[in-house]
Enzyme design. Sequence first.
Site, mmCIF file in Angstrom:
data_model
loop_
_atom_site.group_PDB
_atom_site.id
_atom_site.type_symbol
_atom_site.label_atom_id
_atom_site.label_comp_id
_atom_site.label_asym_id
_atom_site.label_seq_id
_atom_site.Cartn_x
_atom_site.Cartn_y
_atom_site.Cartn_z
ATOM 1 N N LYS A 100 40.989 31.518 3.883
ATOM 2 C CA LYS A 100 40.564 30.231 4.428
ATOM 3 C C LYS A 100 40.705 30.251 5.957
ATOM 4 O O LYS A 100 39.933 30.899 6.630
ATOM 5 C CB LYS A 100 41.335 29.104 3.745
ATOM 6 C CG LYS A 100 40.910 28.985 2.280
ATOM 7 C CD LYS A 100 41.488 27.804 1.535
ATOM 8 C CE LYS A 100 40.786 27.639 0.203
ATOM 9 N NZ LYS A 100 41.603 27.965 -0.967
ATOM 10 N N HIS A 135 45.604 25.547 2.019
ATOM 11 C CA HIS A 135 44.835 24.647 2.887
ATOM 12 C C HIS A 135 45.661 24.169 4.085
ATOM 13 O O HIS A 135 45.415 23.081 4.602
ATOM 14 C CB HIS A 135 44.307 23.445 2.098
ATOM 15 C CG HIS A 135 43.103 23.764 1.272
ATOM 16 N ND1 HIS A 135 41.840 23.861 1.793
ATOM 17 C CD2 HIS A 135 42.986 24.047 -0.044
ATOM 18 C CE1 HIS A 135 40.981 24.158 0.827
ATOM 19 N NE2 HIS A 135 41.650 24.289 -0.299
ATOM 20 N N SER A 146 43.488 19.954 -1.862
ATOM 21 C CA SER A 146 42.158 20.292 -1.346
ATOM 22 C C SER A 146 41.122 19.205 -1.550
ATOM 23 O O SER A 146 40.164 19.121 -0.787
ATOM 24 C CB SER A 146 41.671 21.584 -1.995
ATOM 25 O OG SER A 146 41.618 21.423 -3.401
HETATM 26 C C1 PLP Z 1 41.648 28.558 -2.282
HETATM 27 C C2 PLP Z 1 42.936 28.395 -2.947
HETATM 28 C C3 PLP Z 1 43.514 29.443 -3.682
HETATM 29 C C4 PLP Z 1 42.794 30.735 -3.928
HETATM 30 O O1 PLP Z 1 42.799 31.544 -2.819
HETATM 31 P P1 PLP Z 1 42.117 32.988 -2.906
HETATM 32 O O2 PLP Z 1 42.872 33.817 -1.952
HETATM 33 O O3 PLP Z 1 40.682 32.805 -2.546
HETATM 34 O O4 PLP Z 1 42.275 33.465 -4.318
HETATM 35 C C5 PLP Z 1 44.767 29.235 -4.214
HETATM 36 N N1 PLP Z 1 45.425 28.068 -4.059
HETATM 37 C C6 PLP Z 1 44.880 27.042 -3.389
HETATM 38 C C7 PLP Z 1 45.650 25.768 -3.237
HETATM 39 C C8 PLP Z 1 43.621 27.165 -2.819
HETATM 40 O O5 PLP Z 1 43.080 26.143 -2.169
#
Ligand code: PLP
Length: 415
Positions: A249, A218, A190
């Site tokens: 996301k 991502h 990320s």
């Molecule tokens: C955003 C993210 C998470 C968390 O996701 P949520 O569903 O909001 O808990 C987990 N792993 C990665 C790599 C992320 O970027």
Amino acid sequence: MSYSDAIRNIYQEQLKDIETAGVFKQERFIHSAQAADIEVEYPTGAPLKKVINMCANNYLGLSSHPEVVKAAHEGLDSRGYGMSSVRFICGTQDIHDQLEKKVTEFLGTEDTILFPSCMDANAGVFEAILNKDDVMISDRLVHASIIDGIRLCSAMHDTFKHSNMAHLEKKLQLHADKRFKVVITDGVFSMDGDTAKLDEMVELCAKYDAMVFVDDSHSSGFIGKTGRGTHEKCGVMGKIDIITTTFGKALGGASGGCVSGRRELVEMCRQKARPYLFSNTIAPVVVSGVLKVLEILSASTERRDKLEKNTEYWRKGLTEGGFILKDGDTPIVPVMLFNAKLSQDISRDLYDEGIYAIGFFFPVVPQGQARIRTQISAGHEIEHLDKALAAFTKVGKKYDILGKTKQEIIEKYGM
Ligand SMILES: *Cc1c(COP(=O)(O)O)cnc(C)c1O
């Protein structure tokens, strides 16, 4: 009185220390739906300002897509607001089962289990499938939620240098005596927007009898020719043993996550993963929304194609404008500024120009690698990107960093 003044003082001092260190997180209030154009109150109390959002994980522009909102309404009307139960007591609806099957189909795996979030998926999966005879070998830059999941598991833990396959191979040899080995990585990282070398990783893991775990939060929905994720991009669909991902996301952006992969591993999660057993799963309204998202993405690659075009346009524009970017081809486009204060100053000036893009610095990224992380969306039109490019150029000129090398920027502003 248990919360004494002495206790209060200690916390107040700790909070002051966070502020003094310049890492106190101040939230900004958005007064509109999540989209390319948003209305923001910042600083708190200031009049609302219309800005272009360049830092959301809304990669496919689905967070407030009318069809998704409509599907969510229908879900709300037909299945109610909440479940008031965890899955295994009375918290499973037909649509939860449907969504698990659709995700399995979309990712090309064997089975899927929903979690309240991907954070919960990562927190629950390792301890559900491993024990002290096993080892987890993780990339050194994996997401915080994976680190927490690793902490909650009794298996041994080791790391390999970021995306360094030679180092990973050494670690696989070192742990040859373990019952199970699981290699753990993010699909797309990320902070830098780089992609894991899943093709090489899968090959190594086959050679050393290890399982592969990928967090594709991502990536799911837009990476790869049909948006299935990094496993599609790297040509290893069907070969990743465990994929975790989020619906928070690109896939609508509401909430929820899952573990998808080998049938038995998913079933072990259903039997043993604590965030699954002891926390409510995704609300019906969100399940209905995600089902619609998967339907849209399965019918056409239009949105991920547009995202790819937008990303190329944005990377090219910034590069030609004289900014230093992290190499890559994903919609995560970090504009490197190196100096923490510079990243904050530029972010503030961009905001004045109507561009919402946040500066990141230590400890979120390594010391001396401060940046503004921009994220491109299929919700952006070329006009958005042009306006943002003009603002970046104007602010870049003001700070005299355009066309300058890393060394020159560091000499001028320090690390
Ligand atoms: C955003 C993210 C998470 C968390 O996701 P949520 O569903 O909001 O808990 C987990 N792993 C990665 C790599 C992320 O970027």
